[in-house]
Scaffold this motif. Structure first.
Motif, PDB file in Angstrom:
ATOM      1  N   GLU A 135       0.855  -1.188   0.000  1.00 42.16           N
ATOM      2  CA  GLU A 135       0.000   0.000   0.000  1.00 42.16           C
ATOM      3  C   GLU A 135       0.889   1.235   0.000  1.00 42.16           C
ATOM      4  O   GLU A 135       1.799   1.347   0.822  1.00 42.16           O
ATOM      5  CB  GLU A 135      -0.897   0.038   1.236  1.00 42.16           C
ATOM      6  CG  GLU A 135      -1.996  -0.974   1.213  1.00 42.16           C
ATOM      7  CD  GLU A 135      -2.980  -0.791   2.366  1.00 42.16           C
ATOM      8  OE1 GLU A 135      -2.839   0.167   3.163  1.00 42.16           O
ATOM      9  OE2 GLU A 135      -3.885  -1.626   2.455  1.00 42.16           O
ATOM     10  N   GLU A 170      -3.731   8.583   3.594  1.00 41.63           N
ATOM     11  CA  GLU A 170      -4.662   8.059   2.582  1.00 41.63           C
ATOM     12  C   GLU A 170      -3.948   7.045   1.693  1.00 41.63           C
ATOM     13  O   GLU A 170      -2.837   7.310   1.216  1.00 41.63           O
ATOM     14  CB  GLU A 170      -5.182   9.201   1.692  1.00 41.63           C
ATOM     15  CG  GLU A 170      -5.989  10.249   2.412  1.00 41.63           C
ATOM     16  CD  GLU A 170      -7.439   9.842   2.593  1.00 41.63           C
ATOM     17  OE1 GLU A 170      -7.850   8.789   2.080  1.00 41.63           O
ATOM     18  OE2 GLU A 170      -8.165  10.603   3.258  1.00 41.63           O
ATOM     19  N   THR A 171      -4.577   5.908   1.462  1.00 44.80           N
ATOM     20  CA  THR A 171      -4.015   4.927   0.534  1.00 44.80           C
ATOM     21  C   THR A 171      -4.289   5.409  -0.884  1.00 44.80           C
ATOM     22  O   THR A 171      -5.439   5.509  -1.305  1.00 44.80           O
ATOM     23  CB  THR A 171      -4.644   3.539   0.755  1.00 44.80           C
ATOM     24  OG1 THR A 171      -4.356   3.116   2.099  1.00 44.80           O
ATOM     25  CG2 THR A 171      -4.082   2.523  -0.218  1.00 44.80           C
ATOM     26  N   ILE A 172      -3.211   5.724  -1.618  1.00 48.59           N
ATOM     27  CA  ILE A 172      -3.368   6.260  -2.972  1.00 48.59           C
ATOM     28  C   ILE A 172      -3.079   5.213  -4.040  1.00 48.59           C
ATOM     29  O   ILE A 172      -3.429   5.409  -5.203  1.00 48.59           O
ATOM     30  CB  ILE A 172      -2.503   7.520  -3.190  1.00 48.59           C
ATOM     31  CG1 ILE A 172      -1.017   7.217  -2.997  1.00 48.59           C
ATOM     32  CG2 ILE A 172      -2.964   8.632  -2.271  1.00 48.59           C
ATOM     33  CD1 ILE A 172      -0.102   8.360  -3.365  1.00 48.59           C
ATOM     34  N   ASN A 223      -9.093  -0.606 -10.591  1.00 46.08           N
ATOM     35  CA  ASN A 223     -10.285   0.215 -10.705  1.00 46.08           C
ATOM     36  C   ASN A 223     -10.283   0.954 -12.046  1.00 46.08           C
ATOM     37  O   ASN A 223      -9.410   0.762 -12.877  1.00 46.08           O
ATOM     38  CB  ASN A 223     -10.388   1.176  -9.520  1.00 46.08           C
ATOM     39  CG  ASN A 223      -9.137   2.025  -9.353  1.00 46.08           C
ATOM     40  OD1 ASN A 223      -8.212   1.964 -10.151  1.00 46.08           O
ATOM     41  ND2 ASN A 223      -9.109   2.818  -8.303  1.00 46.08           N
ATOM     42  N   GLU A 282      -4.275  -0.883  -8.181  1.00 44.54           N
ATOM     43  CA  GLU A 282      -5.395  -0.066  -7.736  1.00 44.54           C
ATOM     44  C   GLU A 282      -4.879   1.351  -7.480  1.00 44.54           C
ATOM     45  O   GLU A 282      -3.913   1.532  -6.739  1.00 44.54           O
ATOM     46  CB  GLU A 282      -5.946  -0.678  -6.447  1.00 44.54           C
ATOM     47  CG  GLU A 282      -7.145  -0.026  -5.875  1.00 44.54           C
ATOM     48  CD  GLU A 282      -7.623  -0.766  -4.632  1.00 44.54           C
ATOM     49  OE1 GLU A 282      -8.303  -0.114  -3.827  1.00 44.54           O
ATOM     50  OE2 GLU A 282      -7.322  -1.962  -4.451  1.00 44.54           O
ATOM     51  N   HIS A 293      -5.818   5.551  -6.574  1.00 47.13           N
ATOM     52  CA  HIS A 293      -6.780   6.499  -6.016  1.00 47.13           C
ATOM     53  C   HIS A 293      -6.167   7.906  -6.002  1.00 47.13           C
ATOM     54  O   HIS A 293      -5.851   8.442  -4.935  1.00 47.13           O
ATOM     55  CB  HIS A 293      -7.181   6.099  -4.592  1.00 47.13           C
ATOM     56  CG  HIS A 293      -7.795   4.754  -4.511  1.00 47.13           C
ATOM     57  ND1 HIS A 293      -9.105   4.520  -4.868  1.00 47.13           N
ATOM     58  CD2 HIS A 293      -7.283   3.555  -4.141  1.00 47.13           C
ATOM     59  CE1 HIS A 293      -9.378   3.238  -4.710  1.00 47.13           C
ATOM     60  NE2 HIS A 293      -8.294   2.635  -4.279  1.00 47.13           N
ATOM     61  N   LYS A 332      -7.705  10.749  -3.724  1.00 41.03           N
ATOM     62  CA  LYS A 332      -7.356  10.751  -2.303  1.00 41.03           C
ATOM     63  C   LYS A 332      -6.097  11.575  -2.052  1.00 41.03           C
ATOM     64  O   LYS A 332      -5.992  12.262  -1.039  1.00 41.03           O
ATOM     65  CB  LYS A 332      -7.177   9.325  -1.790  1.00 41.03           C
ATOM     66  CG  LYS A 332      -8.470   8.559  -1.673  1.00 41.03           C
ATOM     67  CD  LYS A 332      -8.216   7.194  -1.089  1.00 41.03           C
ATOM     68  CE  LYS A 332      -9.504   6.419  -0.914  1.00 41.03           C
ATOM     69  NZ  LYS A 332      -9.263   5.106  -0.300  1.00 41.03           N
TER      70      LYS A 332
END
Length: 140
Positions: free
Chosen positions: A72, A78-80, A90, A102, A104, A107
């Motif tokens: 992670e 925040e998990t980016i 995603n 994944e 993000h 975030k």
């Protein structure tokens, strides 16, 4: 089937004067970035640099999945990004064609906005003024 591998770590990696914290509790390795710039420097200096970035990322991700390990990437709590066995690709990852990762990015933007509210307000205000100006010019 994943291999029985555990990663137990509590490391600090210094890149250009910034400390990147790396902690492993068995199946999850957390890389905590102090800044987006530190993450960029880490990517440029690692095996992901150059023209073979996607191939090496896929190989690394496959190795993590095989070992049953999740990595992670976090920024300001925040998990980016998530790689390995716990990653669920995603829409952003598919759009950027980065493979089974994944992502993000919103975030990261939200975390940066919380850290620098006045800068965020100035950027949003400036962007809004620019959009209003362009709309007014189009109506003429």
């Amino acid at each position: 089937m994943s291999l029985p591998l555990e990663v137990l770590a509590d490391l600090t990696l210094a890149i250009d004067g910034e400390d990147i914290q790396i902690q492993g509790d068995g199946e999850v390795v957390v890389v905590d970035l102090p800044s987006i710039r530190a993450g960029q420097r880490l990517l440029r200096s690692g095996p992901w640099s150059g023209d073979v970035r996607r191939l090496r990322t896929e190989q690394f991700n496959t190795a993590l999945r095989t070992a049953g390990i999740t990595v992670e990437i976090r920024y300001r709590g925040e998990t980016i990004a998530r790689l390995g066995s716990g990653a669920t690709p995603n829409a952003v990852a598919r759009l950027l064609d980065v493979g089974e990762i994944e992502l993000h990015p919103v975030k990261a933007i939200r975390a940066e906005a919380r850290a620098r509210p006045l800068t965020t307000l100035a950027v949003i205000g400036g962007t809004s003024a620019l959009i209003a100006y362009l709309i007014s010019r189009l109506r003429k």
